[in-house]
Design a protein around this motif. Structure first.
Motif, mmCIF file in Angstrom:
data_model
loop_
_atom_site.group_PDB
_atom_site.id
_atom_site.type_symbol
_atom_site.label_atom_id
_atom_site.label_comp_id
_atom_site.label_asym_id
_atom_site.label_seq_id
_atom_site.Cartn_x
_atom_site.Cartn_y
_atom_site.Cartn_z
ATOM 1 N N ARG A 57 0.918 -1.102 -0.295
ATOM 2 C CA ARG A 57 -0.046 -0.073 0.034
ATOM 3 C C ARG A 57 1.361 1.065 0.072
ATOM 4 O O ARG A 57 1.775 1.520 0.672
ATOM 5 C CB ARG A 57 -1.215 -0.204 1.115
ATOM 6 C CG ARG A 57 -2.057 0.963 1.621
ATOM 7 C CD ARG A 57 -3.148 0.398 2.229
ATOM 8 N NE ARG A 57 -2.606 0.806 3.749
ATOM 9 C CZ ARG A 57 -2.487 1.832 4.887
ATOM 10 N NH1 ARG A 57 -3.259 2.715 4.068
ATOM 11 N NH2 ARG A 57 -2.121 0.811 5.733
ATOM 12 N N LYS A 115 1.410 4.669 0.874
ATOM 13 C CA LYS A 115 0.437 5.665 2.107
ATOM 14 C C LYS A 115 0.541 7.513 1.731
ATOM 15 O O LYS A 115 1.831 8.096 1.747
ATOM 16 C CB LYS A 115 0.884 5.048 3.933
ATOM 17 C CG LYS A 115 0.050 6.238 4.584
ATOM 18 C CD LYS A 115 -0.884 5.373 4.915
ATOM 19 C CE LYS A 115 -1.370 6.402 6.668
ATOM 20 N NZ LYS A 115 -2.915 6.031 6.693
ATOM 21 N N ARG A 158 -0.360 10.498 3.354
ATOM 22 C CA ARG A 158 -0.839 11.372 4.977
ATOM 23 C C ARG A 158 -1.184 12.407 4.904
ATOM 24 O O ARG A 158 -2.246 12.951 4.681
ATOM 25 C CB ARG A 158 0.724 11.741 5.449
ATOM 26 C CG ARG A 158 0.687 10.365 5.899
ATOM 27 C CD ARG A 158 2.265 10.061 6.912
ATOM 28 N NE ARG A 158 3.354 8.679 7.039
ATOM 29 C CZ ARG A 158 2.653 8.067 7.936
ATOM 30 N NH1 ARG A 158 1.983 7.661 8.633
ATOM 31 N NH2 ARG A 158 3.606 6.964 8.477
ATOM 32 N N ASN A 164 5.062 3.845 8.053
ATOM 33 C CA ASN A 164 3.761 3.470 7.271
ATOM 34 C C ASN A 164 2.405 3.735 7.964
ATOM 35 O O ASN A 164 1.716 3.464 8.312
ATOM 36 C CB ASN A 164 3.685 1.626 7.422
ATOM 37 C CG ASN A 164 4.038 1.130 8.983
ATOM 38 O OD1 ASN A 164 3.889 1.852 9.483
ATOM 39 N ND2 ASN A 164 4.305 0.260 8.659
#
Length: 454
Positions: free
Chosen positions: A392, A394, A396, A454
């Protein structure tokens, strides 16, 4: 941009005596095009000059020469004469190397009889023994003792100061209004007009100004310098910038045209909003798309205006065809405003100015961080980022790094693996959801330096 409250000093003379070189010397930068070919300058150009402790607006003009009524040279001469209106003094420049010509004597007589303001004779190119006889001849002009100088090498500036000092009043202590940096919408709108030759750029600016400020005519390529003109529209300050016509690069072989086109590109750098003027009788061509792409690559806000609309045939089909071609040809920026105008009659010009101010406001707008991140979350919910190799990506948060053009930074992990298609999705969503349509948008990805994040 010249301060309109300063005294005005006009530079006059026949072609190729060094007027533009003197102009550049006085303003301290190469604003005017200079070349050995006579007649380079065609429109008046203004700049703020400083000579020791003298401050004034200096005006470069086209070369004075005899010409048939209605010809391009005649219209250039009329522009030079119009520059004398409201001037404090004039510098009449002659070439000391070649000596006086009949044209020099003719225009010196005209200035003595009709100018109605102090005239200072400047014997330019006076360096070296070859100029001695020409300098002595300059006394024959009847304009007092000539100032011997070399504009190219900066010689004789002290003598020019002594001649000008009694004519230039002390500068006002009142600061010039430069606009509030925190309120960019109150600052003068820097609006450049670009396009192919003979699209009607100078005619459009003259119509906006309500005067024949720029040379116009059926000849393509009249404008060479990029001319910035202070103006006021409905109580709002504008700096209008006319530019030389931009032909396809392969067709530009003349040195002077290359300089003019380069000057036009620099004008785009100076502008906030750029109007790409099309000729309705010619439609949209590949060169128009190249110019539009150049404007957007520079991060400027773009408006497309179709000129000569009153002469267009099958207007609905033409408008829809141009709009569709722009959407296809400028896929990186959707929603560029497309307007119809007539520089000859003035139809549509008020709408053009309204859209220009509104576009500048959106181009300068800062999106609040909270609202920006709410949009960011919803954009990811609608279309989650991919997971290449099952891992995945990420994303943010996002922040706006700058305005003019709108520039954003996305923070997260493994963002270098995001495909270009997802970047385009984010840009297009920003435009659609946050009222940024038609604007160039930059998004930079910044991944965490922590390899275990992560």
């Amino acid at each position: 941009m010249a301060d309109t409250r300063l005294p005005r000093v006009v530079i006059l003379g026949r072609p190729n005596v060094g007027k533009s070189t003197l102009f550049n010397r006085l303003v301290g930068k190469k604003l005017a095009l200079v070349d050995d070919q006579p007649g380079v300058t065609r429109d008046r150009r203004e700049g703020k000059a400083r000579l020791l402790d003298l401050e004034f607006t200096v005006i470069d003009t086209a070369g004075l020469e005899e010409a048939e009524a209605g010809s391009l040279s005649d219209r250039m001469r009329a522009q030079s004469r119009a520059a004398l209106e409201g001037a404090t003094a004039a510098l009449f420049v002659v070439d000391a190397r070649t000596g006086l010509t009949e044209a020099d004597r003719h225009f010196a007589r005209w200035l003595r009889q009709e100018a109605g303001l102090p005239i200072i004779a400047v014997a330019n190119k006076s360096e070296g023994r070859a100029a001695e006889s020409g300098l002595m001849e300059a006394f024959e002009l009847g304009l007092g003792d000539p100032v011997a100088m070399s504009a190219e090498h900066g010689e004789g500036l002290a003598d020019l100061f002594e001649a000008l000092a009694p004519l230039i009043p002390e500068p006002s202590d009142e600061p010039e209004d430069e606009g509030d940096e925190d309120l960019p919408e109150d600052a003068p709108l820097k609006l450049a007009i670009v396009g192919r030759p003979n699209a009607g750029k100078s005619t459009l600016i003259n119509k906006l100004l309500g005067q024949n400020r720029l040379l116009t005519g059926p000849e393509a390529g009249i404008t060479r310098d990029s001319i910035a003109i202070p103006w006021e529209w409905q109580g709002r300050q504008v700096h209008l910038i006319d530019t030389a016509g931009m032909r396809r690069k392969a067709k530009v072989v003349d040195k002077l045209e290359k300089l003019a086109v380069a000057d036009g590109r620099h004008a785009v750098d100076f502008a906030e909003v750029v109007v790409l003027l099309l000729d309705a009788t010619l439609g949209l061509e590949a060169q128009d798309l190249r110019i539009a792409d150049m404007v957007l690559q520079e991060g400027r806000a773009l408006i497309v205006a179709i000129n000569k609309w009153d002469s267009a045939e099958d207007q609905s089909r033409l408008f829809n065809g141009i709009k569709k071609a722009l959407e296809d040809g400028l896929a990186q920026v959707k929603g560029v405003p497309v307007l119809t105008v007539s520089a000859l009659t003035g139809k549509g010009l008020d709408v053009l100015m309204e859209v220009a101010f509104e576009t500048r406001e959106r181009w300068s707008r800062r999106v609040p961080t909270a609202a920006l991140n709410r949009w960011f979350e919803h954009a990811q919910e609608r279309n989650p980022p991919p997971a290449p190799g099952g891992r995945r990506i990420k994303m943010r948060y996002i922040t706006q790094a700058r305005t003019r053009p709108p520039t954003f930074i996305v923070f997260g992990n493994r963002l270098d693996e995001l495909p270009d298609s997802y970047n385009r999705y984010l840009v297009n969503s920003l435009r659609d959801d946050l009222d940024l349509k038609g604007l160039p948008i930059r998004i930079n990805m910044r991944s965490s330096r922590n390899p275990f994040g992560n």
